[in-house]
Write an enzyme that holds these catalytic residues in place. Sequence first.
Site, mmCIF file in Angstrom:
data_model
loop_
_atom_site.group_PDB
_atom_site.id
_atom_site.type_symbol
_atom_site.label_atom_id
_atom_site.label_comp_id
_atom_site.label_asym_id
_atom_site.label_seq_id
_atom_site.Cartn_x
_atom_site.Cartn_y
_atom_site.Cartn_z
ATOM 1 N N LYS A 1 27.770 44.072 34.574
ATOM 2 C CA LYS A 1 28.907 43.448 35.260
ATOM 3 C C LYS A 1 28.474 42.891 36.624
ATOM 4 O O LYS A 1 28.781 41.749 36.974
ATOM 5 C CB LYS A 1 30.039 44.466 35.445
ATOM 6 C CG LYS A 1 31.327 43.840 35.908
ATOM 7 C CD LYS A 1 32.352 44.873 36.254
ATOM 8 C CE LYS A 1 32.084 45.434 37.629
ATOM 9 N NZ LYS A 1 33.033 46.424 38.097
ATOM 10 N N ASP B 1 35.624 43.312 34.182
ATOM 11 C CA ASP B 1 36.003 44.524 34.902
ATOM 12 C C ASP B 1 37.300 45.053 34.276
ATOM 13 O O ASP B 1 37.728 44.586 33.218
ATOM 14 C CB ASP B 1 36.177 44.233 36.408
ATOM 15 C CG ASP B 1 37.407 43.360 36.656
ATOM 16 O OD1 ASP B 1 37.987 42.834 35.685
ATOM 17 O OD2 ASP B 1 37.793 43.235 37.828
#
Length: 253
Positions: free
Chosen positions: A159, A177
Amino acid sequence: MAKKVVRAAKSKKAASKKTAPDKRPDADKVTKTGPKPRRWTGAEVYEAFSRFRSANPDPKGELEHLNNFTLLVAVVLSAQATDAGVNKATRNLFPIADTPQRMIELGEAGVRDHIKTIGLYRAKAKNVIALSEQLIALHAGEVPRSREALEALPGVGRKTANVVLNIAFGESTIAVDTHLFRVGNRTGLAPGKTPLEVEMELLRVVPVEFMRHAHHWLILHGRYTCIARRPLCETCIINDLCKWSEKSVFLNA
Ligand code: SF4
Protein backbone atom coordinates in the site's frame (compact mmCIF):
# COMPACT_ATOMS: atom_id res chain seq x y z
CA MET A 1 -36.79 22.67 45.96
CA ALA A 2 -39.82 21.25 44.13
CA LYS A 3 -39.09 23.58 41.23
CA LYS A 4 -35.57 22.26 41.07
CA VAL A 5 -36.85 18.70 40.79
CA VAL A 6 -39.19 19.64 37.95
CA ARG A 7 -36.40 21.44 36.10
CA ALA A 8 -34.13 18.44 36.53
CA ALA A 9 -36.81 16.13 35.19
CA LYS A 10 -37.35 18.41 32.21
CA SER A 11 -33.68 18.60 31.34
CA LYS A 12 -33.46 14.83 31.64
CA LYS A 13 -36.31 14.56 29.14
CA ALA A 14 -34.58 17.05 26.79
CA ALA A 15 -31.33 15.13 27.04
CA SER A 16 -33.01 11.87 26.22
CA LYS A 17 -34.69 13.57 23.24
CA LYS A 18 -31.35 14.85 21.98
CA THR A 19 -29.70 11.47 22.19
CA ALA A 20 -32.58 9.42 20.83
CA PRO A 21 -31.09 6.26 19.40
CA ASP A 22 -30.44 6.17 15.67
CA LYS A 23 -32.66 3.38 14.36
CA ARG A 24 -30.69 2.92 11.17
CA PRO A 25 -28.45 -0.14 11.05
CA ASP A 26 -24.70 0.19 11.34
CA ALA A 27 -23.79 0.45 7.66
CA ASP A 28 -20.39 -1.10 8.11
CA LYS A 29 -21.87 -4.23 9.67
CA VAL A 30 -24.49 -4.45 6.92
CA THR A 31 -21.74 -4.13 4.30
CA LYS A 32 -19.83 -7.00 5.87
CA THR A 33 -22.78 -9.33 6.32
CA GLY A 34 -25.36 -8.29 3.71
CA PRO A 35 -25.94 -9.80 0.28
CA LYS A 36 -23.32 -9.26 -2.38
CA PRO A 37 -24.07 -6.16 -4.50
CA ARG A 38 -24.69 -6.55 -8.25
CA ARG A 39 -21.79 -5.80 -10.58
CA TRP A 40 -21.38 -2.57 -12.54
CA THR A 41 -21.47 -2.26 -16.30
CA GLY A 42 -18.55 -0.62 -18.05
CA ALA A 43 -20.75 2.38 -18.89
CA GLU A 44 -21.68 2.82 -15.23
CA VAL A 45 -18.05 2.73 -14.12
CA TYR A 46 -17.20 5.32 -16.76
CA GLU A 47 -20.08 7.53 -15.64
CA ALA A 48 -19.06 7.32 -11.97
CA PHE A 49 -15.48 8.36 -12.62
CA SER A 50 -16.62 11.10 -15.01
CA ARG A 51 -18.63 12.54 -12.14
CA PHE A 52 -15.71 12.25 -9.71
CA ARG A 53 -13.53 14.07 -12.25
CA SER A 54 -16.07 16.86 -12.83
CA ALA A 55 -16.45 17.39 -9.09
CA ASN A 56 -12.71 17.35 -8.39
CA PRO A 57 -10.53 17.46 -11.53
CA ASP A 58 -7.19 17.39 -9.72
CA PRO A 59 -7.57 15.43 -6.48
CA LYS A 60 -4.73 15.51 -3.98
CA GLY A 61 -3.66 13.29 -1.11
CA GLU A 62 -4.06 14.79 2.34
CA LEU A 63 -0.72 13.76 3.85
CA GLU A 64 1.48 16.85 4.12
CA HIS A 65 5.04 16.45 2.81
CA LEU A 66 7.94 18.53 1.49
CA ASN A 67 9.52 16.12 -1.00
CA ASN A 68 9.53 12.44 -1.98
CA PHE A 69 11.41 11.41 1.15
CA THR A 70 9.00 13.12 3.54
CA LEU A 71 6.10 11.69 1.52
CA LEU A 72 7.51 8.20 2.05
CA VAL A 73 7.95 8.83 5.78
CA ALA A 74 4.45 10.32 6.10
CA VAL A 75 2.90 7.26 4.43
CA VAL A 76 4.86 4.90 6.70
CA LEU A 77 3.64 6.87 9.72
CA SER A 78 0.04 6.79 8.49
CA ALA A 79 -0.41 3.03 8.98
CA GLN A 80 -3.30 2.63 11.42
CA ALA A 81 -3.37 6.40 11.99
CA THR A 82 -5.34 9.28 10.50
CA ASP A 83 -3.78 11.67 8.00
CA ALA A 84 -4.74 14.57 10.28
CA GLY A 85 -2.89 12.96 13.20
CA VAL A 86 0.19 12.32 11.07
CA ASN A 87 0.17 15.89 9.71
CA LYS A 88 0.01 17.29 13.22
CA ALA A 89 3.17 15.39 14.17
CA THR A 90 5.13 15.93 10.96
CA ARG A 91 4.62 19.70 10.84
CA ASN A 92 7.41 19.97 13.41
CA LEU A 93 9.41 16.95 12.27
CA PHE A 94 9.82 17.55 8.53
CA PRO A 95 11.29 21.09 8.64
CA ILE A 96 14.23 19.72 10.64
CA ALA A 97 14.50 16.27 8.98
CA ASP A 98 13.61 16.50 5.31
CA THR A 99 16.36 14.17 4.03
CA PRO A 100 17.51 10.69 5.08
CA GLN A 101 20.77 12.17 6.41
CA ARG A 102 19.00 14.75 8.57
CA MET A 103 16.59 12.10 9.83
CA ILE A 104 19.53 9.93 10.90
CA GLU A 105 21.13 12.91 12.61
CA LEU A 106 17.93 13.53 14.54
CA GLY A 107 18.15 9.91 15.73
CA GLU A 108 15.55 7.34 16.75
CA ALA A 109 14.84 9.03 20.09
CA GLY A 110 14.37 12.39 18.38
CA VAL A 111 11.98 10.91 15.82
CA ARG A 112 10.12 9.15 18.60
CA ASP A 113 9.67 12.42 20.47
CA HIS A 114 8.08 14.05 17.43
CA ILE A 115 5.70 11.23 16.58
CA LYS A 116 4.63 9.95 19.99
CA THR A 117 1.04 11.09 19.38
CA ILE A 118 0.78 8.52 16.56
CA GLY A 119 -0.08 4.87 17.17
CA LEU A 120 2.80 2.34 17.07
CA TYR A 121 5.24 5.25 17.29
CA ARG A 122 8.13 3.23 18.73
CA ALA A 123 8.18 0.73 15.86
CA LYS A 124 7.58 3.50 13.34
CA ALA A 125 10.50 5.60 14.64
CA LYS A 126 12.75 2.55 14.33
CA ASN A 127 11.56 1.97 10.76
CA VAL A 128 12.01 5.61 9.76
CA ILE A 129 15.66 5.54 10.85
CA ALA A 130 16.27 2.12 9.27
CA LEU A 131 14.71 3.14 5.95
CA SER A 132 16.72 6.38 5.96
CA GLU A 133 19.92 4.34 6.39
CA GLN A 134 18.87 2.00 3.60
CA LEU A 135 18.06 4.87 1.24
CA ILE A 136 21.57 6.26 1.75
CA ALA A 137 23.27 2.86 1.49
CA LEU A 138 21.39 1.57 -1.56
CA HIS A 139 19.80 4.50 -3.37
CA ALA A 140 22.13 7.48 -2.94
CA GLY A 141 19.67 9.03 -0.50
CA GLU A 142 16.86 9.10 -3.08
CA VAL A 143 13.44 7.44 -2.95
CA PRO A 144 13.54 4.67 -5.59
CA ARG A 145 10.96 4.50 -8.36
CA SER A 146 10.52 0.76 -8.19
CA ARG A 147 7.94 -1.30 -6.34
CA GLU A 148 10.48 -3.98 -5.43
CA ALA A 149 12.99 -1.47 -4.04
CA LEU A 150 10.28 0.39 -2.12
CA GLU A 151 8.80 -2.77 -0.62
CA ALA A 152 12.28 -3.85 0.49
CA LEU A 153 12.49 -0.78 2.78
CA PRO A 154 11.68 -1.26 6.49
CA GLY A 155 8.03 -0.51 7.27
CA VAL A 156 7.04 -0.26 3.59
CA GLY A 157 4.39 -2.61 2.23
CA ARG A 158 2.42 -2.76 -0.99
CA LYS A 159 0.00 0.00 0.00
CA THR A 160 2.77 2.43 0.92
CA ALA A 161 4.66 1.63 -2.28
CA ASN A 162 1.50 2.28 -4.30
CA VAL A 163 0.91 5.67 -2.66
CA VAL A 164 4.53 6.75 -3.26
CA LEU A 165 4.54 5.51 -6.87
CA ASN A 166 1.29 7.38 -7.52
CA ILE A 167 1.97 10.70 -5.79
CA ALA A 168 5.75 11.01 -6.18
CA PHE A 169 6.14 9.49 -9.63
CA GLY A 170 2.71 9.91 -11.23
CA GLU A 171 2.17 6.20 -11.79
CA SER A 172 -1.32 4.78 -12.15
CA THR A 173 -1.25 2.66 -9.03
CA ILE A 174 -4.16 2.13 -6.66
CA ALA A 175 -3.42 1.87 -2.96
CA VAL A 176 -6.23 0.06 -1.17
CA ASP A 177 -6.66 1.32 2.36
CA THR A 178 -9.63 0.83 4.66
CA HIS A 179 -11.72 3.39 2.71
CA LEU A 180 -11.10 1.89 -0.72
CA PHE A 181 -11.67 -1.59 0.61
CA ARG A 182 -15.07 -0.56 1.99
CA VAL A 183 -16.14 1.44 -1.07
CA GLY A 184 -15.06 -1.32 -3.46
CA ASN A 185 -17.05 -3.94 -1.59
CA ARG A 186 -20.07 -1.93 -0.49
CA THR A 187 -20.84 -0.40 -3.87
CA GLY A 188 -20.05 -3.56 -5.84
CA LEU A 189 -17.53 -1.63 -7.93
CA ALA A 190 -14.60 -3.85 -6.98
CA PRO A 191 -15.46 -6.62 -4.53
CA GLY A 192 -12.69 -8.62 -2.91
CA LYS A 193 -11.86 -10.46 0.28
CA THR A 194 -8.46 -8.84 0.66
CA PRO A 195 -7.00 -5.40 -0.19
CA LEU A 196 -5.00 -7.06 -2.97
CA GLU A 197 -8.15 -8.56 -4.53
CA VAL A 198 -9.88 -5.16 -4.45
CA GLU A 199 -6.77 -3.52 -5.95
CA MET A 200 -6.63 -6.06 -8.78
CA GLU A 201 -10.33 -5.65 -9.47
CA LEU A 202 -10.05 -1.85 -9.57
CA LEU A 203 -7.10 -2.13 -11.95
CA ARG A 204 -9.32 -4.33 -14.13
CA VAL A 205 -12.50 -2.20 -14.16
CA VAL A 206 -11.32 1.44 -13.95
CA PRO A 207 -10.92 2.95 -17.43
CA VAL A 208 -7.32 3.91 -18.23
CA GLU A 209 -8.08 7.62 -18.46
CA PHE A 210 -9.20 7.67 -14.81
CA MET A 211 -6.57 5.34 -13.39
CA ARG A 212 -4.08 7.99 -12.32
CA HIS A 213 -6.51 9.68 -9.92
CA ALA A 214 -8.86 6.76 -9.13
CA HIS A 215 -7.10 6.11 -5.82
CA HIS A 216 -7.61 9.70 -4.64
CA TRP A 217 -11.21 9.97 -5.79
CA LEU A 218 -12.15 6.75 -4.05
CA ILE A 219 -10.28 7.52 -0.84
CA LEU A 220 -11.94 10.95 -0.60
CA HIS A 221 -15.31 9.40 -1.43
CA GLY A 222 -14.86 6.82 1.33
CA ARG A 223 -13.54 9.33 3.84
CA TYR A 224 -16.16 12.05 3.39
CA THR A 225 -19.25 10.52 1.75
CA CYS A 226 -19.34 6.71 1.80
CA ILE A 227 -18.45 6.75 5.49
CA ALA A 228 -18.16 3.44 7.36
CA ARG A 229 -21.11 3.60 9.74
CA ARG A 230 -23.30 6.41 8.36
CA PRO A 231 -22.79 6.89 4.61
CA LEU A 232 -24.18 10.13 3.18
CA CYS A 233 -26.12 8.41 0.40
CA GLU A 234 -28.53 11.32 0.03
CA THR A 235 -25.81 13.68 -1.18
CA CYS A 236 -23.63 11.06 -2.86
CA ILE A 237 -22.93 11.92 -6.51
CA ILE A 238 -23.02 8.26 -7.57
CA ASN A 239 -26.06 7.15 -5.55
CA ASP A 240 -28.00 6.17 -8.68
CA LEU A 241 -25.12 3.95 -9.85
CA CYS A 242 -24.18 2.38 -6.51
CA LYS A 243 -25.30 -1.25 -6.11
CA TRP A 244 -25.43 -1.39 -2.33
CA SER A 245 -28.71 -3.09 -1.38
CA GLU A 246 -29.13 -1.01 1.81
CA LYS A 247 -28.58 2.43 0.33
CA SER A 248 -32.32 3.27 0.45
CA VAL A 249 -32.12 3.15 4.27
CA PHE A 250 -29.56 5.97 4.15
CA LEU A 251 -30.95 7.91 1.17
CA ASN A 252 -33.42 9.86 3.28
CA ALA A 253 -31.33 9.94 6.42
S1 SF4 B 1 -25.00 5.66 -2.39
FE1 SF4 B 1 -22.95 6.58 -2.27
S2 SF4 B 1 -22.59 6.90 -0.08
FE2 SF4 B 1 -24.31 5.46 -0.28
S3 SF4 B 1 -23.35 3.44 -0.19
FE3 SF4 B 1 -23.51 4.00 -2.34
S4 SF4 B 1 -21.54 4.97 -2.84
FE4 SF4 B 1 -21.72 4.90 -0.62
